[in-house]
Design a protein around this motif. Structure first.
Motif, short mmCIF file in Angstrom:
data_model
loop_
_atom_site.label_atom_id
_atom_site.label_comp_id
_atom_site.label_asym_id
_atom_site.label_seq_id
_atom_site.Cartn_x
_atom_site.Cartn_y
_atom_site.Cartn_z
N LEU A 241 0.86 -1.19 0.00
CA LEU A 241 0.00 0.00 0.00
C LEU A 241 0.89 1.23 0.00
CD1 LEU A 241 -2.95 0.87 0.09
CD2 LEU A 241 -2.86 0.72 2.58
N TRP A 250 1.97 -4.19 3.86
CA TRP A 250 2.23 -5.03 2.69
C TRP A 250 1.84 -6.48 2.96
CZ3 TRP A 250 5.62 -9.05 3.52
CH2 TRP A 250 6.50 -8.93 4.58
N ARG A 251 1.66 -7.22 1.87
CA ARG A 251 1.38 -8.65 1.94
C ARG A 251 2.22 -9.36 0.86
NH1 ARG A 251 -0.65 -6.40 5.63
NH2 ARG A 251 -2.87 -6.30 6.17
N MET A 272 -5.22 -8.22 1.81
CA MET A 272 -5.04 -6.94 2.49
C MET A 272 -6.02 -6.79 3.65
SD MET A 272 -2.52 -5.29 1.15
CE MET A 272 -2.82 -3.68 1.88
N TRP A 274 -9.38 -5.61 2.78
CA TRP A 274 -10.43 -4.73 2.30
C TRP A 274 -11.76 -5.47 2.24
CZ3 TRP A 274 -8.94 -0.01 2.66
CH2 TRP A 274 -7.66 0.42 2.27
N HIS A 328 -1.84 0.64 -4.73
CA HIS A 328 -1.01 -0.49 -4.31
C HIS A 328 0.01 -0.80 -5.41
CE1 HIS A 328 -4.95 -0.89 -2.40
NE2 HIS A 328 -4.47 -1.74 -1.51
N GLY A 350 3.37 -10.79 5.79
CA GLY A 350 2.71 -9.49 5.71
C GLY A 350 3.09 -8.62 6.90
N CYS A 354 -4.73 -3.40 7.64
CA CYS A 354 -5.34 -2.69 6.52
C CYS A 354 -6.11 -1.49 7.08
CB CYS A 354 -6.29 -3.63 5.78
SG CYS A 354 -7.06 -2.93 4.32
#
Length: 413
Positions: A241, A250-251, A272, A274, A328, A350, A354
């Motif tokens: 992100l 991050w992932r 993430m 979302w 992203h 990760g 989020c």
């Protein structure tokens, strides 16, 4: 490997394409002529009724458009690009005629293009269902339910699933009881018709008011979802992100290299954290990819694979929520191969939480974190309430759970 193909629809498409030959004349409205329809209905065995006697009256079909089974075969041939309309003629697409000699490739092309066929075989006009309007989403929902089941699924359950999915974009609270019942009955009718066409394709079996994917159908779903076979290429992708202050978000995920962008969108959302409330797009530096909505003018993300756009070391931009505008970076770190016991997609690492939906983008998120950390701030309690928390300590910007990320991925297959 695709299992042996046993499909009534595949044979009909092959026979129709051979009948087209070097080309056939169409009507002024671009339809098969009635004279040709009278030849094709028995030739292909579509079962369409050209004339019907009721009492002393004979009712004759006035347009091939009314012959829905025949129209389905015609549209199937168009969707897989075996034929195309040019002017008032239907002509073969010569470069694609090799599909006629490969039933497995032809079947897979029909299966992956199935979500474009709703208007060909579902009734329009007064009795049009929401499924016909939202066929791509509704048909995918039915197939996903079948794929996620260990055995047969009651057709009534599939009707409910499809009805919920296709009605979601609409406000239906003010419908009368009669209108609600009409909506339900037309959607259920078309869901059953969709399952019947999938049966003709060889993707499902229907028995005792239940439906079940065939081995061929399961193979098609693995391809549709971008799930790999052992030995297929796998990309290790880092999703970061951008423009986040403080701890980077991050992932790192493993995905099939051939994953379609619409599926990659779902993977990003799940990994993430979302909620998939908003629109999105992918950008490769020159072309935008997203949902196939005319007003957006994006290239259809369902038709593009990740490895079509990037190789190891390559990057894409993924933007989510055009209001908050979360950018992203999608970096393909390396390529490996799928193992027989591997699960894909899978999150392997990760960092950080989020941001909440609708927080106001990177600036709004930074402000939220600041206010949560200041109990004396005049907006502190409002923010805690907006987040739905009893205690501000329940939201930790630095928290990341690998287990929860993979649970979300599993739930959104």
């Amino acid at each position: 490997m695709v299992p042996a193909v046993k499909s009534e629809l595949v044979e009909q498409v092959r026979a129709f394409t051979e009948w087209v030959g070097a080309g056939r004349k169409l009507t002024q409205t671009g339809r098969i002529t009635l004279a040709d329809a009278k030849t094709l209905v028995p030739l292909l065995g579509t079962g369409d009724v050209l004339e019907q006697t009721i009492g002393s009256h004979v009712y004759r079909t006035r347009s091939s458009e009314r012959l829905l089974n025949l129209m389905l075969v015609v549209e199937c041939a168009k969707v897989v690009r075996l034929v195309r309309k040019t002017g008032q003629r239907l002509v073969p697409v010569k470069k694609n005629q090799t599909l006629l000699d490969d039933p497995q490739k032809l079947w897979l092309a029909l299966f992956t293009g199935f979500d474009k066929l709703g208007e060909a075989f579902l009734h329009g006009g007064f009795s049009e269902s929401l499924l016909r309007r939202e066929f791509a989403h509704g048909s995918r929902a039915a197939l996903a339910s079948l794929y996620g089941a260990d055995g047969a699924v009651p057709i009534a359950s599939l009707c409910t699933t499809v009805r919920n999915v296709v009605s979601a974009p609409y406000i239906l609270d003010d419908l009368t009881e009669f209108q609600s019942e009409m909506l339900r009955s037309t959607n259920d009718r078309d869901t059953k018709e969709t399952l019947e066409v999938l049966r003709r394709l060889g993707a499902v079996t229907l028995q005792d008011e239940s439906a079940e994917l065939t081995e061929l159908g399961r193979s098609g779903m693995r391809r549709l979802l971008g799930e790999p076979e052992a030995g297929d290429p796998i990309y290790q992708v880092k999703i970061t992100l951008l423009e986040i202050e403080g701890l980077p978000v991050w992932r790192r995920v493993l995905v099939p290299a051939a994953i379609p962008l619409d599926r990659l969108h779902i993977v990003i959302q799940a990994a993430m954290g979302w909620e998939n409330y908003h629109l999105h797009y992918f950008l490769d530096g020159k072309t935008y990819y997203g949902e196939a909505e005319p007003e957006l003018q994006y290239r259809d993300e369902r038709e593009v694979r990740l490895d079509d756009l990037v190789k190891p070391g390559g990057r894409l931009v993924y933007n989510y929520d055009f209001g908050d505008s979360w950018d992203h970076e999608i970096l393909v770190e390396e390529s490996t191969v799928a193992t027989a016991d591997g699960r894909y997609p899978r999150c392997i690492a990760g960092q950080a939480a989020c941001p909440p939906e609708d927080v106001g983008g990177t600036g709004g998120y930074a402000r939220l974190i600041q206010i949560l950390g200041e109990p004396g701030h005049p907006e502190h309690q409002d923010i805690v309430g907006w987040l739905g928390l009893d205690d501000p300590g329940q939201f930790d910007p630095g928290r990341f759970s690998l287990e929860e990320a993979n649970q979300r991925l599993a739930a959104r297959r």
